[in-house]
Structures are given as structure tokens and as C-alpha cells.
Design a protein around this motif. Structure first.
Motif, mmCIF file in Angstrom:
data_model
loop_
_atom_site.group_PDB
_atom_site.id
_atom_site.type_symbol
_atom_site.label_atom_id
_atom_site.label_comp_id
_atom_site.label_asym_id
_atom_site.label_seq_id
_atom_site.Cartn_x
_atom_site.Cartn_y
_atom_site.Cartn_z
ATOM 1 N N HIS A 633 -5.217 4.605 2.947
ATOM 2 C CA HIS A 633 -6.334 5.145 2.207
ATOM 3 C C HIS A 633 -6.870 4.113 1.236
ATOM 4 O O HIS A 633 -6.398 3.986 0.112
ATOM 5 C CB HIS A 633 -5.912 6.413 1.466
ATOM 6 C CG HIS A 633 -5.805 7.598 2.362
ATOM 7 N ND1 HIS A 633 -4.663 8.321 2.512
ATOM 8 C CD2 HIS A 633 -6.709 8.178 3.196
ATOM 9 C CE1 HIS A 633 -4.855 9.312 3.376
ATOM 10 N NE2 HIS A 633 -6.089 9.241 3.797
ATOM 11 N N GLY A 634 -7.859 3.357 1.655
ATOM 12 C CA GLY A 634 -8.554 2.450 0.769
ATOM 13 C C GLY A 634 -7.787 1.188 0.461
ATOM 14 O O GLY A 634 -6.623 1.030 0.789
ATOM 15 N N PRO A 635 -8.448 0.248 -0.196
ATOM 16 C CA PRO A 635 -7.823 -1.046 -0.486
ATOM 17 C C PRO A 635 -6.743 -0.966 -1.559
ATOM 18 O O PRO A 635 -5.815 -1.739 -1.538
ATOM 19 C CB PRO A 635 -9.009 -1.904 -0.948
ATOM 20 C CG PRO A 635 -10.004 -0.920 -1.483
ATOM 21 C CD PRO A 635 -9.867 0.300 -0.614
ATOM 22 N N ASN A 636 -6.893 -0.044 -2.475
ATOM 23 C CA ASN A 636 -5.937 0.043 -3.581
ATOM 24 C C ASN A 636 -5.639 1.503 -3.916
ATOM 25 O O ASN A 636 -5.958 1.987 -5.007
ATOM 26 C CB ASN A 636 -6.467 -0.670 -4.823
ATOM 27 C CG ASN A 636 -6.421 -2.175 -4.669
ATOM 28 O OD1 ASN A 636 -5.354 -2.748 -4.496
ATOM 29 N ND2 ASN A 636 -7.580 -2.794 -4.713
ATOM 30 N N GLY A 807 -7.845 7.963 -7.560
ATOM 31 C CA GLY A 807 -7.319 7.834 -6.206
ATOM 32 C C GLY A 807 -7.469 6.453 -5.632
ATOM 33 O O GLY A 807 -6.643 6.035 -4.814
ATOM 34 N N ASN A 808 -8.497 5.706 -6.053
ATOM 35 C CA ASN A 808 -8.716 4.376 -5.527
ATOM 36 C C ASN A 808 -9.772 3.682 -6.370
ATOM 37 O O ASN A 808 -10.279 4.250 -7.345
ATOM 38 C CB ASN A 808 -9.145 4.443 -4.052
ATOM 39 C CG ASN A 808 -8.581 3.292 -3.240
ATOM 40 O OD1 ASN A 808 -8.767 2.136 -3.597
ATOM 41 N ND2 ASN A 808 -7.886 3.615 -2.164
ATOM 42 N N GLY A 820 -6.566 8.270 -2.434
ATOM 43 C CA GLY A 820 -5.208 7.847 -2.751
ATOM 44 C C GLY A 820 -4.176 8.698 -2.035
ATOM 45 O O GLY A 820 -4.447 9.232 -0.942
ATOM 46 N N HIS A 821 -2.984 8.857 -2.659
ATOM 47 C CA HIS A 821 -1.866 9.538 -1.998
ATOM 48 C C HIS A 821 -1.239 10.584 -2.907
ATOM 49 O O HIS A 821 -1.130 10.389 -4.127
ATOM 50 C CB HIS A 821 -0.779 8.539 -1.601
ATOM 51 C CG HIS A 821 -1.244 7.494 -0.637
ATOM 52 N ND1 HIS A 821 -1.484 7.744 0.686
ATOM 53 C CD2 HIS A 821 -1.530 6.176 -0.834
ATOM 54 C CE1 HIS A 821 -1.887 6.640 1.292
ATOM 55 N NE2 HIS A 821 -1.924 5.666 0.390
ATOM 56 N N LEU A 822 -0.799 11.658 -2.288
ATOM 57 C CA LEU A 822 -0.004 12.694 -2.942
ATOM 58 C C LEU A 822 1.273 12.860 -2.138
ATOM 59 O O LEU A 822 1.221 13.122 -0.937
ATOM 60 C CB LEU A 822 -0.772 14.021 -3.007
ATOM 61 C CG LEU A 822 -0.009 15.218 -3.554
ATOM 62 C CD1 LEU A 822 0.402 14.985 -5.002
ATOM 63 C CD2 LEU A 822 -0.854 16.481 -3.436
ATOM 64 N N GLU A 823 2.397 12.722 -2.822
ATOM 65 C CA GLU A 823 3.678 12.682 -2.102
ATOM 66 C C GLU A 823 4.664 13.676 -2.704
ATOM 67 O O GLU A 823 4.696 13.872 -3.929
ATOM 68 C CB GLU A 823 4.246 11.256 -2.201
ATOM 69 C CG GLU A 823 5.569 11.049 -1.510
ATOM 70 C CD GLU A 823 6.044 9.614 -1.675
ATOM 71 O OE1 GLU A 823 7.207 9.412 -2.067
ATOM 72 O OE2 GLU A 823 5.230 8.692 -1.425
ATOM 73 N N ILE A 824 5.450 14.305 -1.830
ATOM 74 C CA ILE A 824 6.558 15.144 -2.297
ATOM 75 C C ILE A 824 7.769 14.248 -2.477
ATOM 76 O O ILE A 824 8.208 13.609 -1.508
ATOM 77 C CB ILE A 824 6.868 16.269 -1.286
ATOM 78 C CG1 ILE A 824 5.727 17.272 -1.245
ATOM 79 C CG2 ILE A 824 8.163 16.977 -1.663
ATOM 80 C CD1 ILE A 824 6.000 18.474 -0.378
ATOM 81 N N PRO A 825 8.320 14.186 -3.672
ATOM 82 C CA PRO A 825 9.474 13.301 -3.883
ATOM 83 C C PRO A 825 10.718 13.842 -3.223
ATOM 84 O O PRO A 825 10.871 15.046 -3.011
ATOM 85 C CB PRO A 825 9.625 13.281 -5.406
ATOM 86 C CG PRO A 825 9.053 14.575 -5.846
ATOM 87 C CD PRO A 825 7.925 14.874 -4.913
ATOM 88 N N GLU A 826 11.635 12.926 -2.935
ATOM 89 C CA GLU A 826 12.891 13.323 -2.310
ATOM 90 C C GLU A 826 13.754 14.118 -3.279
ATOM 91 O O GLU A 826 14.479 15.026 -2.886
ATOM 92 C CB GLU A 826 13.639 12.078 -1.844
ATOM 93 C CG GLU A 826 14.933 12.371 -1.126
ATOM 94 C CD GLU A 826 15.583 11.110 -0.592
ATOM 95 O OE1 GLU A 826 16.579 11.215 0.128
ATOM 96 O OE2 GLU A 826 15.070 10.013 -0.893
ATOM 97 N N ARG A 849 2.722 8.786 -13.716
ATOM 98 C CA ARG A 849 1.341 8.417 -13.946
ATOM 99 C C ARG A 849 1.005 7.235 -13.059
ATOM 100 O O ARG A 849 1.803 6.330 -12.902
ATOM 101 C CB ARG A 849 1.096 8.056 -15.416
ATOM 102 C CG ARG A 849 1.374 9.219 -16.348
ATOM 103 C CD ARG A 849 0.965 8.910 -17.745
ATOM 104 N NE ARG A 849 1.822 7.881 -18.323
ATOM 105 C CZ ARG A 849 1.703 7.487 -19.577
ATOM 106 N NH1 ARG A 849 0.787 7.986 -20.337
ATOM 107 N NH2 ARG A 849 2.510 6.566 -20.059
ATOM 108 N N GLY A 850 -0.148 7.172 -12.500
ATOM 109 C CA GLY A 850 -0.442 6.082 -11.591
ATOM 110 C C GLY A 850 -1.845 5.564 -11.685
ATOM 111 O O GLY A 850 -2.801 6.313 -11.724
ATOM 112 N N ARG A 851 -1.926 4.218 -11.718
ATOM 113 C CA ARG A 851 -3.184 3.522 -11.539
ATOM 114 C C ARG A 851 -2.878 2.338 -10.666
ATOM 115 O O ARG A 851 -1.861 1.696 -10.829
ATOM 116 C CB ARG A 851 -3.770 3.047 -12.872
ATOM 117 C CG ARG A 851 -4.157 4.171 -13.823
ATOM 118 C CD ARG A 851 -4.642 3.624 -15.129
ATOM 119 N NE ARG A 851 -5.878 2.881 -14.936
ATOM 120 C CZ ARG A 851 -6.444 2.168 -15.910
ATOM 121 N NH1 ARG A 851 -5.905 2.081 -17.073
ATOM 122 N NH2 ARG A 851 -7.559 1.525 -15.668
ATOM 123 N N ALA A 852 -3.710 1.994 -9.752
ATOM 124 C CA ALA A 852 -3.389 0.943 -8.799
ATOM 125 C C ALA A 852 -4.157 -0.319 -9.085
ATOM 126 O O ALA A 852 -5.111 -0.340 -9.838
ATOM 127 C CB ALA A 852 -3.685 1.414 -7.382
#
Length: 855
Positions: A633-636, A807-808, A820-826, A849-852
Motif C-alpha cells: 500500500h503506497g510508497p511509505n 496512512g501514507n 496504510g496498514h491495520l494489523e492484529i497483533p500476535e 503510534r505510527g508515522r512512516a
């Protein structure tokens, strides 16, 4: 009248006949007063007798005479009126009368005698002074807890962010009669609290030794340690090793004298014990430490004007701080690339020459010398580089490596204390593509990470990744990266595992004090080959070890499936650059092989096993057509984790209906918005509360929306598995849409009926709150651990006609490839870093928190 009978000697009643009036020569007393010619009651030499009373040795005008009482010699000091004294005291004007061969003693005689005695005393004292040995001079330094000899402070240190008990503010150094005296002062009381803290005096007596601090090797270390507000002990150790990073080569050589009162300490070290002879030059550094926090003074050189018996005053050694700061990252002609600030301590210091490291070509233009820095003052100078005929794109570096300096005028040698970083510049424009050059300008957006209770050098604050031709990695720590430990040890008070009578030094095996940085890469999220860690299964590993701001080793590993362990690899480049708290690296794409949706996790640990880790994030591709790179999903793209919520939020357009409403949520913030996101697996809903901080006006045309690529397929247009949920300001009317391959259409029954939302203007900004079923997020209501969906946020401000997004780099709601991405953690919130091959159990904290980073 009957005449008194006379004896044969002519006496009347035992007394001589009375002479005629006016002819007597014996001075008598009438009633004890005055001087009268004649006798009273007879004739004789009786002084001061009235009516036959009194005794011998009376006083008349200050003379003592012997008289008779009724013909019997007097035995008593005569007292007039029964006391034999004139006016009842026996003295006239306080002077006794005594018959002596020299006559009467007068006041003049007494004054003369006093003068003689006085001159005799003076003469004896003078003679004693001339004949006696000269006195021993008073020692200028003493370990007595007084500290007056250190005022005003010889050297000062700037305030730091450390606790006041280890914030070194002043220090001093002195020598006297074979002793080395050192003083330290902190901003607060020393040794506060139950945890041990220390004061170190690192001493170099010549040659190489233990690398205690950047640019300083120590042969000896003197330590004061304490806790609970008291000094608990001292320890003098000598280094007998060959590996400059091996702290276990220190050997204890005993104790030393020390005194600590409140915020001050002073110590006395025997110079002969440390092998400092009378002509040798040595240097030292004072440092304070509590756990991972350390503060240090400047390097001070001794045996240069040291005080010895007979010298009138102490000549203070000089200190010189040298702070480097880069100025330009691009030059086309001769230009300043480095500013150097000099600060003198203890004495005026004159700089006469420089030594510097230079790469890439060009000619360095140093400042003119000599440069004199007054004591306690700063002087700045710049270094320029002439690129000459270098072609555009050439990369130049220049770092000051040495300074020749002495105290002014023409005095003792001064060893500089360096800090800061050197200059780095391109000839011509800076490249737009990723380059490992230590400039870091190409990492404009990064994933923000929370502060953790770990040492600053391993506390991760930002991270980012990118793939172009090679794979690139970036991180920033709270403190200087790869700082390591000054001494990899900690003292344990008695009763806490440290014995019963003294503090024990506890150190990890192989006491090198290195920080360890690892970059785990899962090159293919479709398999389970590799080491499971932090929500990914890594099959590639990049490792960097370092201490005191220098790299001690690097390694590259690939997962050995048969041996189920990491195997070293070779033949690939691993480029690294770091400055201060920032680090970047790259590895050739061939090292990773064919990749499909690769993910990365950064992990750091210090010598004691304390560390930090990021959540697993996508290894971002700079181009979709790059070799071995699957569509992303996108460059960043940014990644956020759907962490479990403690409570069930109310969908009311308020992100804090209760103070604990979103406990457990992941959060992220940009310059324009902030949001909280979490899941409730029991009800199979995802909750998102979005606050658009840049939209500060109330307008019903404003809206916020969530975008989901449930099957994580990407694409250039909305697909049937994609979802868009939009709600307007001050509304509960949720628009539910899906893709049809070209555009958005109504979702109908394909979207869950339990999806709801509410928009609300809070009075300061716009808030949009959502509840979305798992099936509209990940495609089903029972997503697996680590399952990833495409995800983006868009908010529209009608007043400024501006879209705000997450998201990007450039989110387009109609192009899933830009999300961007949404993930379920382990694991829910924290991850145990088990089975880490360096043998340390670290706690890995899920990042919320996330910024790419931009490519």
C-alpha cells in the motif's frame, strides 16, 4: 604627782624617759594617723601602736618598722585600731613598705622593672624564632568535609536533565605532598534514595587503558558509592587488560579517604599507589552516575604547576571544551561546513594548531591561529572546505580530531574534551534518493514511538523503513545511539543480594558495556520460516554493537531452517551512519531474496538486558516494479495495531466519555489529527475515535471517514472487498460503501448492520467516532493473529477545502495502493522477546503510534 620609778638603765616602767617636746626623732602614730614627733605612752621605736595595742611591723608612710609592745617585741603586722594598718589596709596607695638596702621602692621603680621584663620576653621570643626550624606550611587541601578550599569552584559544568543527585555542576583538582585531591559538587544531595549511585574519578597515568569515556582511556578508577543519603564505601581499582572495552580487567587495590556532605564530596588519592611520579603528566575526568544516567566533567591534565611544600599558591590546570556543529549539507564553492565552539576552564587557554579527519577531497580552510579563550568564556570559529574541481554529487566529511592548546601565556598542555559531530556536505544538490550519509533529511516522516523506562540510548523514539534498490532503515533513540555504559556494573546494597557488610558489584558476563541494535526482517508474511518475534517470523537479521558512540561490530544473519538458528552470511554490504541519536543503514536487496509483503521490527538492548522494540511494520517499497517486491500500500505506508480495549466505548462523538474509555487503544498523531483505535474481540467490533485538531470550526459540511482494504490486495481503484465509512459533523448518519472495481457504491447488505458512527464538534475541533464490524475490516469476524488489512483515514474541512489524512504520504481515498496498514497483533499489548539469540530476555512493547518515512 609621784614620779614613776626608774630602773638602772634609766627606764620608766621599762620605757626610756620622754624627751622634751619637739626633740624626739622617732616617728610615732597618734591613733594611727599622721606623722608626729614624740612618743605615745612612752619612748621607743614602736610604729603604729595606740594604747599599747597592735603588733610589730606596722606601716608609716609606706615604711615598715619594728616596734615593741609594753617592752615586748611585736610579732604581728601592726593594725591601727586593732588591725595595725593605716586606714585599715596596711598599705599606702597599694605599695608595701619594706626596709631594704636600696631604699624605698617607688612607682617609677616598678615601671622600669616592667619595661625590662617586657624586653626580655621579646628578646627570648625573637631568639627562639631565629634559632628554631621553619614551620611546616599549612596543607592547602584536606579531606575534612569543609570544602572551603574549593571555593570558588575551579571548574563548572552546565545543568543537565539528569536527577539533581547526579547533575555534576562543579569540580576541582589539586595536588599536594604526594596526594591527589578531587572535589565534586552536584545540583542536589548525593546518594539520595535506596538505589546506589556513584562518583567516579577516572585517571590516566599514561598510555592506553580502559575506554571509559569518548576520547579518554583510564588506567585507574576511584569510586565513591552510596545510597539512602550516605556514603557507603570507596574502591580504588587498576585496569590490567588489553581489550579497551573489557571492564572485567579492573582489579581492586583498596580504599581511599573521602568525605561527603550533602551535595559535595572530596577525596584524597595516594599518587605513589597509582604510579604518578613527581615529573609524570597524568589526566583525569570526574563523573557522576545513577543507573544509566551519567554526567562528566572535562579532561584535566595534572602535574603542571602542582602545589608542593614551599610554593606560595596552587596553579590551576586548564580545561578546554570543543563542541562541533555542522553548518551546511551542500556547497558549490568554498563555504563554512563546521562551527567549533571553544570554552576554557580553570585558566586562559590558547589554541595553536588543529588536526582533523577529512574524506571525499577538497581543501580544508581552518581558522587563523593562535586563538585565545579567556577562562570561563567561549570563542567560536568556523572551518571551511574548498571543493576545487570535485564533480557534483561528491560527498565530503570533515571532523576536528585534535587541538594543540596550552594555558596562557605559554603554560601547561591542555587536553580538549570533544563533543558534537563533524561536517557533512555534498558538492551541489543533496540527492533525492535514499543514501546512507548521516544527514537524515530524507526521513521526513517517521513512526513516532512512546518514551519507555529504559536507558536513553536504547529507548526507541522513531523508526522508518524504505525499499528502493536496497533496503533502508532508520531509527532515533532518546539519547545518543550506541552510547553503551561507562562501566557495565551496578552495586547492590546489603540485603538485596549484595552480601551483609558491603556493597557488591554485579556485572553481566563479558562486561563490555555495549548497546546492541537488531533489525529483524520477515521477508515473506505467507510462511512461518524463521524466528517468531514481536508479531512477525523473521528470517533475516542485521546486527550492530557499539559503545561510546563507536561501532564495535556488525553482522548479517540468515535463518538456518535445518539448524533452527541464525547463520552468519557474507558477500553483502551493510552500510551504516549515525550521528547523535539518529541512525540509518542499508543492506543490498540480494541479502533479502524474493520478498512478499516484508515486515520489519527494530529491537535494542543494553548490557543489562534492558531494551525496547517497535511493533512489526511494513518494509516500504519505493516502487511497485522493484525486483522481488510484492504490491504494497503506497510508497511509505503507515501501520497501526488493533490492540484489545479494556472497556467498550460509547459511540457519542467524544473520545473521553470516561477517563478509561479507550484504555488499551493504539494511538497515533500527525500535525493535523490524532486518533485512538482498538478492538473488542468478544463483540467483534473495531472502535476508532478521530479528532481533527486542524479543523477548529463547526461546519455541517465537514466529514471524517475510514477506508479498509479487507483482503489487503491494493489496487488503483476501489474493489468489492474495499470499504468506505463516512460520517458528517454533528451527525449519526453513517454512509456505508464498497468498491465495484472503478468507484464507490452503496454497500447494502454486504456491510454489517451494526456499523455505526457519530460526528461532533467539541467546541475546539471536530471529532468522528466509529464502530465497525471485523468482517468490514479484515473480511471475516475471526481474523488470525498478524492479519493485515489496508487502512487509511481521511477528514475534510469545508472551510479550507482541505483533506487531512493518515496512512501514507499522499492518501487517495479512491486508490487503495496509497493507504496504510491495520494489523492484529500476535499478543495484546506487550511482547516477550523470547529466544533472542543474544541470550537476554527483553520486554518488547507494542507501539501505538505510527508515522512512516518518505522515500
Amino acid at each position: 604627782m609621784t614620779e614613776a620609778p626608774k630602773n638602772r638603765r634609766g627606764l620608766t616602767n621599762g620605757f626610756p624617759p620622754a624627751p622634751a617636746r619637739g626633740t624626739g626623732r622617732t616617728n610615732g602614730l597618734v591613733n594611727g594617723l599622721g606623722r608626729t614627733n614624740g612618743l605615745v605612752n612612752g619612748v621607743g621605736r614602736t610604729n603604729g601602736l595606740v594604747n599599747g595595742l597592735g603588733g610589730s611591723n606596722g606601716l608609716t608612710n609606706g615604711q615598715r618598722r619594728t616596734g615593741l609592745v609594753n617592752g615586748v617585741p611585736g610579732r604581728t603586722n601592726g593594725l591601727g585600731n586593732g588591725k595595725g594598718a593605716v586606714n585599715g589596709s596596711g598599705f599606702i596607695n597599694g605599695l608595701s613598705l619594706r626596709r631594704n638596702r636600696y631604699g624605698i621602692i617607688t612607682h617609677r621603680d616598678l615601671r622600669g622593672g616592667a619595661v625590662i621584663v617586657l624586653f626580655s620576653i621579646i628578646g627570648v621570643a625573637l631568639l627562639g624564632f631565629l634559632l628554631s626550624a621553619p614551620p611546616t606550611p599549612r596543607a592547602p587541601f584536606a579531606v575534612d568535609g569543609d570544602f572551603h578550599e574549593w571555593q570558588p569552584a575551579m571548574y563548572t559544568a552546565p545543568a543537565s536533565a539528569l536527577p539533581s543527585s547526579v547533575d555534576l555542576t562543579a569540580y576541582g583538582v589539586g595536588e599536594y605532598s604526594g596526594k591527589l585531591f578531587v572535589y565534586a559538587h552536584t545540583a542536589g544531595h548525593l546518594f539520595v534514595g535506596p538505589d546506589p549511585s556513584s562518583i567516579y574519578v577516572f585517571v590516566n597515568t599514561g598510555g592506553s587503558g580502559y575506554a571509559a569515556l569518548p576520547g579518554f582511556d583510564a588506567n585507574w578508577v576511584a569510586e565513591l558509592y552510596g545510597w539512602n543519603g550516605a556514603l557507603q564505601g570507596t574502591s580504588l581499582r587498576h585496569w590490567a587488560g588489553t581489550d579497551r572495552d573489557n571492564a572485567s580487567a579492573f582489579e581492586r587495590r583498596g580504599d581511599f579517604r573521602a568525605a561527603v556532605v550533602n551535595d559535595s564530596a572530596e577525596v584524597s588519592l595516594d599518587e605513589s599507589t597509582m604510579g604518578i611520579d613527581s615529573s609524570a603528566e597524568f589526566s583525569l575526568v570526574v563523573a557522576t552516575r545513577a543507573d544509566a544516567g551519567i554526567d562528566t566533567g572535562d579532561i584535566i591534565v595534572g602535574k603542571q604547576g602542582a602545589l608542593t611544600p614551599g610554593t606560595p599558591e596552587f596553579v590551576m590546570p586548564g580545561g578546554l571544551e570543543v563542541v562541533q556543529e555542522p553548518l551546511a549539507d551542500s556547497i558549490t564553492a568554498t563555504a563554512a561546513v563546521l562551527r567549533v565552539t571553544f570554552r576554557a576552564q580553570g585558566a586562559d587557554v590558547t589554541v595553536s594548531d588543529f588536526a582533523y579527519d577529512q574524506t571525499g577531497g577538497g581543501t580544508v580552510r581552518p581558522p587563523a591561529t593562535p586563538i585565545t579563550i579567556p577562562r570561563g568564556s567561549e570563542v567560536a570559529a568556523t572551518f571551511s572546505v574548498d571543493p576545487g574541481s570535485l564533480v557534483p554529487g561528491s560527498f565530503l566529511t570533515m571532523r576536528l580530531a585534535g587541538v594543540a592548546a596550552r594555558t596562557s601565556p605559554g603554560g601547561a598542555r591542555v587536553v580538549p574534551t570533544f563533543s558534537g559531530s563533524g561536517g557533512r556536505a555534498y558538492v551541489g544538490p543533496v540527492p533525492t534518493s535514499k543514501v546512507v550519509d548521516g544527514l537524515f533529511d530524507d526521513w521526513s516522516m517517521v513512526q513516532l514511538l512512546p518514551t519507555d523506562p529504559v536507558p536513553p540510548s536504547v529507548d526507541l523514539r522513531q523508526s522508518a523503513t524504505s525499499i528502493q534498490t536496497d533496503a533502508f532503515f532508520y531509527l532515533e533513540t532518546q539519547g545518543d545511539v550506541l552510547a553503551g555504559a561507562v562501566l557495565p556494573e551496578k552495586r547492590v546494597p546489603p540485603g538485596n543480594g549484595g552480601g551483609t557488610s558491603s556493597s557488591a558489584v554485579v556485572a553481566i558476563k563479558r562486561t563490555t558495556g555495549e548497546d546492541l541494535l537488531r533489525i529483524y526482517v520477515d521477508t515473506d508474511d505467507r510462511d512461518t520460516v524463521g524466528q517468531a518475534i514481536g508479531g512477525l517470523v523473521a528470517n533475516r537479521l542485521l546486527e550492530v554493537r557499539g559503545r561510546l558512540g563507536r561501532i564495535t561490530s556488525t553482522a548479517m544473519f540468515a535463518w538456518d531452517t535445518a539448524g533452527r538458528d541464525w547463520a552468519p552470511t557474507s558477500g553483502f554490504t551493510f552500510d551504516i551512519a549515525f550521528v547523535g541519536s539518529q541512525f540509518e543503514a542499508s543492506a543490498q536487496a540480494g541479502f533479502f531474496g524474493t520478498m512478499n509483503n516484508p515486515r520489519v521490527l527494530f529491537a535494542t538492548t543494553d548490557w543489562a538486558g534492558r531494551g525496547d522494540a517497535t511493533a512489526a511494520t511494513g518494509l516500504r517499497s519505493g516502487t511497485r516494479s522493484g525486483p522481488g517486491i510484492a504490491p504494497l500500500h503506497g510508497p511509505n505506508p503507515l501501520t497501526i495495531l488493533a490492540t484489545p480495549l479494556t472497556n467498550i466505548p460509547s459511540i457519542d462523538g467524544n473520545c473521553a466519555t470516561t477517563s478509561t474509555e479507550y484504555d488499551g487503544a493504539s494511538t497515533d498523531t500527525t500535525a493535523d489529527l490524532t486518533f485512538q483505535l482498538g478492538r473488542r474481540s468478544d463483540s467483534q467490533y473495531l472502535f476508532v475515535c478521530l479528532e481533527v485538531t486542524a479543523d477548529t470550526t463547526n461546519n455541517t459540511l465537514d466529514w471524517g471517514e475510514l477506508l479498509f482494504d479487507t483482503n489487503h490486495l491494493g489496487g488503483s481503484a476501489p474493489q468489492p472487498d474495499d470499504r468506505r465509512f463516512q460520517v458528517a459533523s454533528n451527525s449519526t448518519n453513517l454512509t456505508r460503501q464498497k468498491g465495484n472495481g472503478t468507484a464507490w457504491v452503496d454497500c447494502g447488505t454486504d456491510c454489517d448492520g451494526g456499523d455505526i458512527a457519530q460526528g461532533n464538534y467539541s467546541g475546539t475541533d471536530q471529532i468522528y467516532e466509529f464502530r465497525i464490524r471485523f468482517s468490514d475490516v479484515w473480511g471475516n469476524n475471526t481474523p488470525s493473529d498478524n492479519q493485515t488489512a489496508g487502512f487509511a483515514i481521511v477528514a475534510y474541512d469545508s472551510d479550507t477545502a482541505t483533506n487531512y489524512s493518515w496512512g501514507n504520504d499522499n492518501v487517495d481515498e479512491n486508490v487503495p495502493d496509497t493507504w496504510g496498514h491495520l494489523e492484529i497483533p500476535e499478543f495484546p499489548s506487550t511482547l516477550a522477546m523470547a529466544a533472542v539469540t543474544f541470550g537476554i530476555l527483553g520486554v518488547v512493547r507494542r507501539r501505538r503510534r505510527g508515522r512512516a518515512a518518505n522515500p
